[in-house]
Design a protein around this motif. Structure first.
Motif, mmCIF file in Angstrom:
data_model
loop_
_atom_site.group_PDB
_atom_site.id
_atom_site.type_symbol
_atom_site.label_atom_id
_atom_site.label_comp_id
_atom_site.label_asym_id
_atom_site.label_seq_id
_atom_site.Cartn_x
_atom_site.Cartn_y
_atom_site.Cartn_z
ATOM 1 N N VAL A 146 1.176 -0.960 -0.301
ATOM 2 C CA VAL A 146 0.193 -0.492 -0.179
ATOM 3 C C VAL A 146 0.563 1.332 -0.368
ATOM 4 O O VAL A 146 2.065 1.223 0.653
ATOM 5 N N LEU A 147 0.648 2.383 -0.788
ATOM 6 C CA LEU A 147 1.546 3.241 -0.807
ATOM 7 C C LEU A 147 0.382 4.562 -0.843
ATOM 8 O O LEU A 147 -0.911 4.351 -1.360
ATOM 9 N N ALA A 148 0.529 5.297 0.419
ATOM 10 C CA ALA A 148 -0.039 6.215 1.496
ATOM 11 C C ALA A 148 -0.143 7.452 1.652
ATOM 12 O O ALA A 148 1.374 7.755 2.000
ATOM 13 N N ALA A 149 -0.377 8.298 0.960
ATOM 14 C CA ALA A 149 0.473 10.487 1.526
ATOM 15 C C ALA A 149 -1.022 11.244 1.615
ATOM 16 O O ALA A 149 -2.213 10.537 1.324
ATOM 17 N N VAL A 150 -0.904 12.514 2.436
ATOM 18 C CA VAL A 150 -1.829 12.520 2.709
ATOM 19 C C VAL A 150 -1.688 14.492 2.900
ATOM 20 O O VAL A 150 0.131 14.549 3.175
ATOM 21 N N CYS A 151 -2.027 15.200 2.422
ATOM 22 C CA CYS A 151 -1.579 16.486 2.512
ATOM 23 C C CYS A 151 -0.685 16.970 1.958
ATOM 24 O O CYS A 151 -0.720 16.898 0.165
ATOM 25 N N HIS A 152 0.407 17.326 2.261
ATOM 26 C CA HIS A 152 1.472 17.934 1.106
ATOM 27 C C HIS A 152 2.817 16.483 0.830
ATOM 28 O O HIS A 152 3.598 16.292 0.087
ATOM 29 N N GLY A 153 1.985 15.499 1.801
ATOM 30 C CA GLY A 153 2.511 14.137 1.194
ATOM 31 C C GLY A 153 3.224 13.682 -0.001
ATOM 32 O O GLY A 153 3.894 13.406 -0.833
ATOM 33 N N PRO A 154 2.271 13.341 -0.950
ATOM 34 C CA PRO A 154 1.881 13.175 -2.245
ATOM 35 C C PRO A 154 2.511 13.778 -2.957
ATOM 36 O O PRO A 154 3.572 13.254 -4.098
ATOM 37 N N ALA A 155 3.425 14.924 -2.289
ATOM 38 C CA ALA A 155 4.773 15.439 -2.837
ATOM 39 C C ALA A 155 5.612 14.317 -3.723
ATOM 40 O O ALA A 155 6.427 14.846 -4.991
ATOM 41 N N ALA A 156 6.801 13.366 -3.271
ATOM 42 C CA ALA A 156 7.731 12.492 -3.662
ATOM 43 C C ALA A 156 6.326 11.515 -4.168
ATOM 44 O O ALA A 156 7.533 11.134 -5.213
ATOM 45 N N LEU A 157 5.416 11.497 -4.439
ATOM 46 C CA LEU A 157 4.916 10.488 -5.358
ATOM 47 C C LEU A 157 4.439 10.800 -6.469
ATOM 48 O O LEU A 157 4.880 9.718 -7.749
ATOM 49 N N LEU A 158 4.857 12.000 -7.420
ATOM 50 C CA LEU A 158 4.436 12.889 -8.404
ATOM 51 C C LEU A 158 5.983 13.083 -9.087
ATOM 52 O O LEU A 158 6.276 12.532 -10.027
ATOM 53 N N ASN A 159 7.003 11.819 -8.359
ATOM 54 C CA ASN A 159 8.634 12.162 -8.814
ATOM 55 C C ASN A 159 8.699 10.854 -9.167
ATOM 56 O O ASN A 159 9.541 9.913 -10.018
ATOM 57 N N VAL A 160 8.220 9.851 -8.650
ATOM 58 C CA VAL A 160 7.897 8.162 -9.157
ATOM 59 C C VAL A 160 7.810 7.736 -9.887
ATOM 60 O O VAL A 160 6.757 8.163 -10.693
ATOM 61 N N LYS A 161 9.152 7.332 -11.131
ATOM 62 C CA LYS A 161 8.453 6.087 -12.301
ATOM 63 C C LYS A 161 7.950 5.333 -11.886
ATOM 64 O O LYS A 161 7.948 4.082 -11.307
ATOM 65 N N THR A 162 7.473 3.993 -12.782
ATOM 66 C CA THR A 162 6.903 3.387 -12.743
ATOM 67 C C THR A 162 8.036 2.993 -14.115
ATOM 68 O O THR A 162 9.207 3.499 -14.186
ATOM 69 N N PRO A 163 8.370 0.776 -13.477
ATOM 70 C CA PRO A 163 9.277 0.294 -14.704
ATOM 71 C C PRO A 163 9.639 1.090 -16.328
ATOM 72 O O PRO A 163 10.681 0.910 -16.595
ATOM 73 N N ASP A 164 8.240 0.845 -16.399
ATOM 74 C CA ASP A 164 8.426 1.229 -18.304
ATOM 75 C C ASP A 164 8.394 2.974 -18.202
ATOM 76 O O ASP A 164 8.612 3.417 -19.178
ATOM 77 N N GLY A 165 8.923 3.661 -16.878
ATOM 78 C CA GLY A 165 9.105 5.037 -17.276
ATOM 79 C C GLY A 165 8.481 5.873 -17.167
ATOM 80 O O GLY A 165 8.634 7.374 -16.895
#
Length: 369
Positions: A146-165
């Motif tokens: 499970v990947l979870a984030a709240v408020c400004h926490g999702p900022a990190a998710l925006l720089n994550v890439k899937t295996p296909d880029g």
């Protein structure tokens, strides 16, 4: 046998080794290392203590193991908070939680698969160091739970890439601190952010969802769980509990949480029941918070529908809030919605209490003109 089969199925669904499902699931809370304090002055924003406290308390109450990590490791500094708030006080009374906050793990020392869920805690500091922490980004990319984030926490998710880029959030339903909320509450730090959450998420192809200003909002898209603002934290934490195959335990809502629930009921038409609840247990609810919510919703309103909702929230708080700024905002809301008589009544009452209030006199003269 049935329990073993259920555990194996859960492990497969989360991408975990089957053996991991037979032990108590562990959740990693990630907080910002950005915070700096000089005495009582915050010179650099850190993580949001309210969110950390609510997440910790909810997850622990449901029997989950919890660890705290940060990009730099070691002691971390929270942004401004009230240590007397019930949820914060309860966290600060938890010796294990306080110890971990003083000795956070470095994200680079956390291995993929150690935790069934990762929960990114917000706070303005999260906008600066979480998105650039390569160890954290690698951990999130490799995570199969499970990947979870709240408020400004999702900022990190925006720089994550899937295996296909592709961006992790592309095509995914999500929420976070909205641009509307940022414009009102970001103050000087928002000008320094590398991006604003909502704008960047939309650019990356996320299906952005949001509630009205500072209202609770939970979005669950498979194993991706996001919450809009601090008042969404317990919703996210309980969604994690459900994702891990457990039923959240009944509990008494924290004071701020109970107050937001009261607002939700009020807006849903339960005026009589809400008034009775507030009259019966006034200390159970944070009327200052309710007043602030309505006041800022009115400031941000761009149409009459939004103004009517803001006014409704302000009316709930009005019998308990005598602050001049709030009363002026209430009068302005009435005037904007073509209710001049109610606006006059509010201003006259304010002037009776504060005869020298120049803003109230000016507003009253404007109504007369």
């Amino acid at each position: 046998m049935h329990r073993l089969l259920l555990a194996a199925s859960l492990a497969a669904a989360l991408g975990l080794p089957a053996a991991a499902a037979t032990t108590t699931p562990s959740v990693l809370l990630v907080v910002s290392s950005e915070g700096r304090a000089e005495g009582t002055t915050i010179s650099r924003p850190g993580f949001e203590m309210d969110e950390l406290a609510m997440a910790w308390l909810t997850l622990r109450a449901n029997g989950l193991q919890v660890q705290i990590a940060s990009p730099a490791g070691g002691a971390v500094v929270a942004d401004r908070h009230n240590p007397r708030d019930d949820h914060v006080a309860a966290f600060l009374a938890d010796a294990d939680g306080v110890r971990q906050l003083q000795q956070t793990r470095r994200t680079q020392d956390v291995q993929p698969g150690e935790h069934a869920a990762i929960f990114l805690i917000g706070g303005k500091g999260a906008m600066f160091d979480l998105p650039r922490d390569t160890a954290l980004l690698g951990l999130l990319a490799a995570h199969r739970g499970v990947l979870a984030a709240v408020c400004h926490g999702p900022a990190a998710l925006l720089n994550v890439k899937t295996p296909d880029g592709r961006p992790l959030v592309a095509g995914r339903r999500m929420t976070g601190f909205s641009d509307e909320e940022e414009r009102l509450f970001g103050k000087k730090w928002a000008k320094q952010y590398p991006f604003w959450l909502e704008t960047r998420a939309r650019e990356l192809g996320a299906q952005w969802e949001e509630a009205p200003l500072m209202m609770p909002k939970l979005v669950v898209d498979g194993p991706l769980v996001t919450g809009q603002n601090p008042f969404s934290t317990t919703l996210v934490a309980e969604a994690i509990v459900r994702q891990l195959g457990r039923t959240p335990q009944p509990r008494t809502p924290h004071r701020d949480e109970a107050s937001m629930q009261l607002v939700t009921r009020w807006l849903a038409g339960e005026q009589v029941a809400v008034r009775a609840a507030l009259a019966a247990e006034p200390k159970r609810y944070n009327t200052d918070l309710i007043a602030m919510l309505g006041y800022y919703q009115a400031e941000a309103a761009i149409d009459d529908a939004a103004r009517r909702q803001a006014l409704a929230v302000m009316e709930l708080a009005a019998p308990h809030m005598a602050h001049a700024r709030f009363r002026l905002g209430l009068a302005q809301a009435y005037a904007q919605l073509a209710q001049p008589q109610k606006a006059r009544e509010v201003l006259m009452a304010l002037l009776a209490a504060e005869p020298a209030n120049a803003e109230a006199r000016a507003a009253l003269a404007q109504l007369a003109g």
